[in-house]
Design an enzyme around this catalytic site. Structure first.
Site, PDB file in Angstrom:
ATOM      1  N   CYS A  24     -10.779  -7.588   4.698  1.00 20.22           N
ATOM      2  CA  CYS A  24     -10.231  -6.235   4.692  1.00 20.22           C
ATOM      3  C   CYS A  24     -11.373  -5.244   4.764  1.00 20.22           C
ATOM      4  O   CYS A  24     -12.328  -5.340   3.999  1.00 20.22           O
ATOM      5  CB  CYS A  24      -9.405  -6.008   3.423  1.00 20.22           C
ATOM      6  SG  CYS A  24      -8.836  -4.306   3.272  1.00 20.22           S
ATOM      7  N   ARG A  74      -3.800  -9.702  13.136  1.00 17.03           N
ATOM      8  CA  ARG A  74      -3.922  -8.411  12.422  1.00 17.03           C
ATOM      9  C   ARG A  74      -4.978  -8.499  11.329  1.00 17.03           C
ATOM     10  O   ARG A  74      -6.076  -7.971  11.447  1.00 17.03           O
ATOM     11  CB  ARG A  74      -2.548  -8.016  11.861  1.00 17.03           C
ATOM     12  CG  ARG A  74      -2.471  -6.585  11.373  1.00 17.03           C
ATOM     13  CD  ARG A  74      -3.045  -6.334  10.003  1.00 17.03           C
ATOM     14  NE  ARG A  74      -2.471  -7.154   8.947  1.00 17.03           N
ATOM     15  CZ  ARG A  74      -2.969  -7.193   7.721  1.00 17.03           C
ATOM     16  NH1 ARG A  74      -4.021  -6.481   7.381  1.00 17.03           N
ATOM     17  NH2 ARG A  74      -2.420  -7.978   6.796  1.00 17.03           N
ATOM     18  N   ASN A 105      -9.224 -14.893   5.563  1.00 14.74           N
ATOM     19  CA  ASN A 105      -7.981 -15.429   5.002  1.00 14.74           C
ATOM     20  C   ASN A 105      -8.098 -16.943   4.971  1.00 14.74           C
ATOM     21  O   ASN A 105      -8.886 -17.529   5.707  1.00 14.74           O
ATOM     22  CB  ASN A 105      -6.794 -15.080   5.913  1.00 14.74           C
ATOM     23  CG  ASN A 105      -6.457 -13.613   5.891  1.00 14.74           C
ATOM     24  OD1 ASN A 105      -7.122 -12.807   6.517  1.00 14.74           O
ATOM     25  ND2 ASN A 105      -5.422 -13.269   5.176  1.00 14.74           N
ATOM     26  N   HIS A 125      -0.633 -14.578  -0.308  1.00 16.06           N
ATOM     27  CA  HIS A 125      -1.584 -14.190   0.735  1.00 16.06           C
ATOM     28  C   HIS A 125      -2.994 -14.310   0.143  1.00 16.06           C
ATOM     29  O   HIS A 125      -3.457 -13.402  -0.548  1.00 16.06           O
ATOM     30  CB  HIS A 125      -1.246 -12.739   1.133  1.00 16.06           C
ATOM     31  CG  HIS A 125      -2.117 -12.117   2.159  1.00 16.06           C
ATOM     32  ND1 HIS A 125      -1.663 -11.778   3.416  1.00 16.06           N
ATOM     33  CD2 HIS A 125      -3.405 -11.718   2.128  1.00 16.06           C
ATOM     34  CE1 HIS A 125      -2.634 -11.206   4.108  1.00 16.06           C
ATOM     35  NE2 HIS A 125      -3.708 -11.154   3.338  1.00 16.06           N
TER      36      HIS A 125
HETATM   37  P1  HMG Z   1      -5.226  10.039   6.099  1.00 13.89           P
HETATM   38  O1  HMG Z   1      -6.466  10.475   6.809  1.00 13.89           O
HETATM   39  O2  HMG Z   1      -5.137  10.261   4.626  1.00 13.89           O
HETATM   40  O3  HMG Z   1      -3.890  10.585   6.779  1.00 13.89           O
HETATM   41  O4  HMG Z   1      -4.991   8.507   6.441  1.00 13.89           O
HETATM   42  P2  HMG Z   1      -3.434  11.873   7.454  1.00 13.89           P
HETATM   43  O5  HMG Z   1      -1.945  11.829   7.420  1.00 13.89           O
HETATM   44  O6  HMG Z   1      -4.148  13.076   6.892  1.00 13.89           O
HETATM   45  O7  HMG Z   1      -3.889  11.690   8.987  1.00 13.89           O
HETATM   46  C1  HMG Z   1      -5.236  11.740   9.428  1.00 13.89           C
HETATM   47  C2  HMG Z   1      -5.299  11.446  10.925  1.00 13.89           C
HETATM   48  O8  HMG Z   1      -4.804  10.141  11.199  1.00 13.89           O
HETATM   49  C3  HMG Z   1      -4.415  12.384  11.757  1.00 13.89           C
HETATM   50  O9  HMG Z   1      -5.036  12.513  13.038  1.00 13.89           O
HETATM   51  C4  HMG Z   1      -3.147  11.590  11.940  1.00 13.89           C
HETATM   52  O10 HMG Z   1      -2.414  11.944  13.081  1.00 13.89           O
HETATM   53  C5  HMG Z   1      -3.685  10.187  12.078  1.00 13.89           C
HETATM   54  P3  HMG Z   1      -5.960  13.810  13.398  1.00 13.89           P
HETATM   55  O11 HMG Z   1      -5.043  14.973  13.191  1.00 13.89           O
HETATM   56  O12 HMG Z   1      -7.128  13.767  12.422  1.00 13.89           O
HETATM   57  O13 HMG Z   1      -6.350  13.539  14.832  1.00 13.89           O
HETATM   58  N1  HMG Z   1      -2.723   9.161  11.666  1.00 13.89           N
HETATM   59  C6  HMG Z   1      -2.330   8.145  12.453  1.00 13.89           C
HETATM   60  N2  HMG Z   1      -2.642   7.786  13.701  1.00 13.89           N
HETATM   61  C7  HMG Z   1      -2.044   6.696  14.200  1.00 13.89           C
HETATM   62  N3  HMG Z   1      -1.161   5.939  13.505  1.00 13.89           N
HETATM   63  C8  HMG Z   1      -0.834   6.260  12.241  1.00 13.89           C
HETATM   64  C9  HMG Z   1      -1.416   7.411  11.667  1.00 13.89           C
HETATM   65  N4  HMG Z   1      -1.304   7.999  10.464  1.00 13.89           N
HETATM   66  C10 HMG Z   1      -2.105   9.076  10.474  1.00 13.89           C
HETATM   67  N5  HMG Z   1       0.023   5.510  11.560  1.00 13.89           N
HETATM   68  C11 HMG Z   1      -3.758   6.458   6.640  1.00 13.89           C
HETATM   69  C12 HMG Z   1      -3.930   7.759   5.886  1.00 13.89           C
HETATM   70  C13 HMG Z   1      -2.846   5.563   5.858  1.00 13.89           C
HETATM   71  C14 HMG Z   1      -3.182   6.746   8.017  1.00 13.89           C
HETATM   72  C15 HMG Z   1      -5.157   5.828   6.802  1.00 13.89           C
HETATM   73  O14 HMG Z   1      -5.742   5.749   5.530  1.00 13.89           O
HETATM   74  C16 HMG Z   1      -5.126   4.474   7.442  1.00 13.89           C
HETATM   75  O15 HMG Z   1      -4.751   4.303   8.586  1.00 13.89           O
HETATM   76  N6  HMG Z   1      -5.571   3.468   6.728  1.00 13.89           N
HETATM   77  C17 HMG Z   1      -5.620   2.113   7.267  1.00 13.89           C
HETATM   78  C18 HMG Z   1      -5.845   1.146   6.190  1.00 13.89           C
HETATM   79  C19 HMG Z   1      -5.793  -0.260   6.746  1.00 13.89           C
HETATM   80  O16 HMG Z   1      -5.329  -0.541   7.844  1.00 13.89           O
HETATM   81  N7  HMG Z   1      -6.313  -1.188   5.945  1.00 13.89           N
HETATM   82  C20 HMG Z   1      -6.338  -2.560   6.278  1.00 13.89           C
HETATM   83  C21 HMG Z   1      -4.985  -3.183   6.144  1.00 13.89           C
HETATM   84  S1  HMG Z   1      -4.504  -3.558   4.463  1.00 13.89           S
HETATM   85  C22 HMG Z   1      -5.075  -5.158   4.198  1.00 13.89           C
HETATM   86  O17 HMG Z   1      -5.785  -5.678   5.012  1.00 13.89           O
HETATM   87  C23 HMG Z   1      -4.600  -5.922   2.997  1.00 13.89           C
HETATM   88  C24 HMG Z   1      -3.515  -6.929   3.314  1.00 13.89           C
HETATM   89  O18 HMG Z   1      -3.956  -7.862   4.279  1.00 13.89           O
HETATM   90  C25 HMG Z   1      -3.105  -7.683   2.059  1.00 13.89           C
HETATM   91  C26 HMG Z   1      -4.268  -8.268   1.288  1.00 13.89           C
HETATM   92  O19 HMG Z   1      -5.127  -8.929   1.864  1.00 13.89           O
HETATM   93  O20 HMG Z   1      -4.272  -8.050   0.082  1.00 13.89           O
HETATM   94  C27 HMG Z   1      -2.256  -6.240   3.864  1.00 13.89           C
HETATM   95 MG    MG Z   2      -5.309  -9.666   3.793  1.00 14.60          MG
END
Ligand code: HMG
Ligand code: MG
Length: 298
Positions: free
Chosen positions: A240, A15, A249, A207
């Site tokens: 990220c 992931r 990582n 992490h």
């Molecule tokens: P948004 O655009 O504000 O949300 O996104 P929305 O509710 O207005 O939805 C927009 C569109 O996305 C819609 O589709 C929804 O249906 C769809 P449309 O009508 O435009 O066709 N949608 C989804 N589709 C599939 N699965 C879902 C989903 N939710 C909405 N779950 C949202 C908000 C949170 C969804 C968006 O900002 C997002 O997906 N962000 C992803 C961020 C991400 O994955 N970041 C990387 C991971 S975090 C990380 O790596 C850090 C970590 O490792 C720890 C560290 O290292 O510190 C964890």
């Molecule tokens: Mg991370």
């Protein structure tokens, strides 16, 4: 200072690792990676992410990955879920456990999940309620715990506040993410101890990203402080997409080599882990980021 006798390694490569890759990675490759990791004995594997495929295209088809992996008994296959929609997808895909992800920085939260910290917590609340009803455990991530790409320094008290809120909502474990890898050991220790005043130490995970080469030193400091859960990514995959400068990582092979040397039990086989890392590195067409893998492989 004493060290724990046992550590739980949480593998986030499929992931956190693959989400940031520019090249296309097939479902078959993602599945083969997860299966090699489970064969190495990793107890928890973050196998995918049910976020918006428009935001993170590499994690599209996480359903297909979870459907095709070999489910080894005793291993937890988890997935990232930002909202109810993600949770429902994860449940459908039979994820054993899910994770919500917040941050200790307002700007990062905005860039990463398009809302404020307070709004993010409100979004997680119904998810946690539903998960409790379904008997699904939820992990809580807090990003930017030792620095933010947009805001710079982050107060440990802010990390503690967000961690406590996630715990109160029902997260069983809080993973403290140094998303951009800027932390150093004393800062890491102080941050962990500050958070541990609000969240029991046994519920904390660390992490680290290895951007500045500090990850192992930081992990060692966290272990000395009492942490017993460590996240890592095989071959040091990762980064990220919403944190510029967030390189890989810490490599799982490097963490395991250190834990083996410290006589800390993990249940993970180093040679099988190195093989898993070499497999994905070959698929990606580059050398592994794990120093241990490179040393062993020669
Ligand atoms: P948004 O655009 O504000 O949300 O996104 P929305 O509710 O207005 O939805 C927009 C569109 O996305 C819609 O589709 C929804 O249906 C769809 P449309 O009508 O435009 O066709 N949608 C989804 N589709 C599939 N699965 C879902 C989903 N939710 C909405 N779950 C949202 C908000 C949170 C969804 C968006 O900002 C997002 O997906 N962000 C992803 C961020 C991400 O994955 N970041 C990387 C991971 S975090 C990380 O790596 C850090 C970590 O490792 C720890 C560290 O290292 O510190 C964890
Ligand atoms: Mg991370």
């Amino acid at each position: 200072m004493s060290l724990p006798a046992k550590v739980k390694m949480v593998e986030v490569g499929p992931r956190d690792g693959l989400q940031n890759e520019k090249q296309e990675i097939s479902v078959a490759t993602r599945v083969a990676l997860v299966d090699r990791l489970s064969a190495a004995g990793l107890p928890v594997i973050e196998a995918g992410s049910f976020v918006s495929p428009k935001w993170v295209p590499q994690m599209a088809a996480s359903e297909e990955v979870l459907a095709a992996i070999e489910r080894r008994p005793g291993i937890t296959y988890s997935a990232l879920t930002p909202n109810m929609k993600g949770y429902e997808r994860a449940l459908q895909a039979r994820a054993d456990e899910v994770a919500v992800f917040g941050a200790a920085s307002e700007s990062f939260t905005q860039k990463n999940i398009n809302c404020s910290i307070a709004e993010s917590l409100e979004r997680f609340r119904p998810l946690l309620e539903q998960a409790r009803a379904d008997g699904i455990r939820v992990r809580g991530y807090v990003s930017c715990v030792l620095g933010c790409p947009y805001e710079g320094d982050i107060a440990p008290e802010k990390v503690a506040e967000v961690s406590a809120a996630l715990l109160q909502m029902g997260c069983y474990e809080i993973s403290l993410g140094d998303t951009i890898g800027v932390g150093t050991p004393e800062a890491a220790r102080k941050m962990v101890e500050t958070v541990a005043a609000c969240v029991p130490m046994e519920k904390l995970a660390v992490h680290f990203h290895d951007t500045y080469g500090q990850a192992l030193a930081n992990i060692y400091a966290a272990l000395q402080a009492g942490v017993t859960v460590v996240d890592s990514a095989v071959a040091g995959l990762g980064g990220c997409p919403y944190a510029r400068g967030a390189s890989g990582n810490v490599a799982s092979e490097d963490v395991l080599y250190m834990l083996n040397g410290l006589d800390i039990d993990t249940g993970v086989d180093l040679h099988k882990l190195v093989a898993a890392g070499n497999f994905i590195s070959a698929e990606l067409g580059r050398e592994s980021n794990s120093r241990v893998a490179r040393a062993i492989t020669g």
